[in-house]
Enzyme design. Structure first.
Site, mmCIF file in Angstrom:
data_model
loop_
_atom_site.group_PDB
_atom_site.id
_atom_site.type_symbol
_atom_site.label_atom_id
_atom_site.label_comp_id
_atom_site.label_asym_id
_atom_site.label_seq_id
_atom_site.Cartn_x
_atom_site.Cartn_y
_atom_site.Cartn_z
ATOM 1 N N HIS A 192 1.864 2.192 -3.551
ATOM 2 C CA HIS A 192 0.679 2.506 -4.284
ATOM 3 C C HIS A 192 0.999 4.235 -3.953
ATOM 4 O O HIS A 192 0.739 5.035 -4.813
ATOM 5 C CB HIS A 192 -0.586 2.113 -3.825
ATOM 6 C CG HIS A 192 -0.837 0.950 -4.606
ATOM 7 N ND1 HIS A 192 -0.688 0.549 -5.846
ATOM 8 C CD2 HIS A 192 -1.632 -0.189 -4.063
ATOM 9 C CE1 HIS A 192 -1.094 -0.507 -6.109
ATOM 10 N NE2 HIS A 192 -1.704 -1.123 -5.059
ATOM 11 N N GLU A 205 0.709 -1.179 -0.210
ATOM 12 C CA GLU A 205 0.063 -0.026 0.175
ATOM 13 C C GLU A 205 0.751 1.234 -0.067
ATOM 14 O O GLU A 205 0.505 2.047 -0.556
ATOM 15 C CB GLU A 205 -1.029 0.071 1.166
ATOM 16 C CG GLU A 205 -1.952 -1.230 1.245
ATOM 17 C CD GLU A 205 -2.784 -1.365 0.080
ATOM 18 O OE1 GLU A 205 -2.853 -0.677 -0.959
ATOM 19 O OE2 GLU A 205 -3.556 -2.375 -0.188
ATOM 20 N N CYS A 248 2.011 -4.779 -10.251
ATOM 21 C CA CYS A 248 3.190 -5.358 -10.982
ATOM 22 C C CYS A 248 2.690 -6.723 -11.376
ATOM 23 O O CYS A 248 1.758 -7.516 -10.682
ATOM 24 C CB CYS A 248 4.381 -5.594 -9.927
ATOM 25 S SG CYS A 248 5.530 -6.194 -10.884
ATOM 26 N N CYS A 260 10.089 -2.819 -10.554
ATOM 27 C CA CYS A 260 9.573 -1.805 -9.426
ATOM 28 C C CYS A 260 10.450 -0.842 -8.502
ATOM 29 O O CYS A 260 10.324 0.441 -8.572
ATOM 30 C CB CYS A 260 8.473 -2.550 -8.701
ATOM 31 S SG CYS A 260 7.075 -2.942 -9.409
#
Ligand code: ZN
Ligand code: ZN
Length: 179
Positions: A136, A133, A143, A170
């Site tokens: 985000h 989270e 992903c 990422c």
């Protein structure tokens, strides 16, 4: 980047501490603090028919609480069961490239799946969902790599399949976003 963590409803303080410390290990550029006191679960977010809280409504409250944390983001941690529109339940919800996120510990407990109590497994899942989270909020989308912490989990098997770390792709995006 400062992350303020309010306890939302009844949650074990030591669990919060574990999650906080591990967020900092995975995201060394962040500094997390646990907010003193307990934020009450807003009854306006509760649906008695489902016996669950609406995660988006809960997020609205978390975003405003407390107003003076001077944190870059607020990650609420609750034991309440959460749902979102179109979904029976969610492990958490976040504002993409925003300020607030919430995770629910409820469905991370092995006992919920009639499995033996396992604090290590439970906390590992909680750390993954917290980092997910926060990812985000920083601006990372989902992903497609199922082992990446940013992969979307719609069941506990998917949570267990992913690692607590970001994949190479990422990680690269992250380093640009939190420069
Ligand atoms: Zn997600
Ligand atoms: Zn990834």
């Amino acid at each position: 980047m400062k992350v303020a963590i309010p306890q939302v409803g009844s949650v074990e303080r030591k669990d919060l501490k574990h999650i906080k410390e591990n967020i900092q290990k995975i995201l060394p550029n962040t500094k997390s603090i646990i907010i003193e006191g307990v934020m009450m679960l807003p009854q306006g977010a509760y649906t008695s028919l489902r016996k669950q809280y609406n995660s988006s409504l809960l997020l609205n409250t978390i975003r405003e609480y407390p107003k003076k944390t001077r944190a870059d983001m607020i990650l609420g941690i609750t034991a309440a069961d959460l749902y979102a529109s179109q979904l029976n339940f969610v492990f958490g919800e976040a504002e993409l490239a925003g300020k607030a996120a919430v995770i629910s510990l409820r469905r991370l407990k092995p006992e919920v799946y009639n499995e033996p109590k396992n604090q290590t497994l439970f906390l590992e899942r909680a750390v993954k969902e917290a980092v997910h989270e926060i990812g985000h909020v920083i601006g990372l989308p989902h992903c497609s790599d199922p082992s990446c912490v940013m992969s979307f989990s719609n069941d506990i098997g998917a949570v267990d399949e992913k690692k607590r770390q970001f994949c190479t792709k990422c990680s690269g995006r992250l380093s640009v976003l939190i420069l």
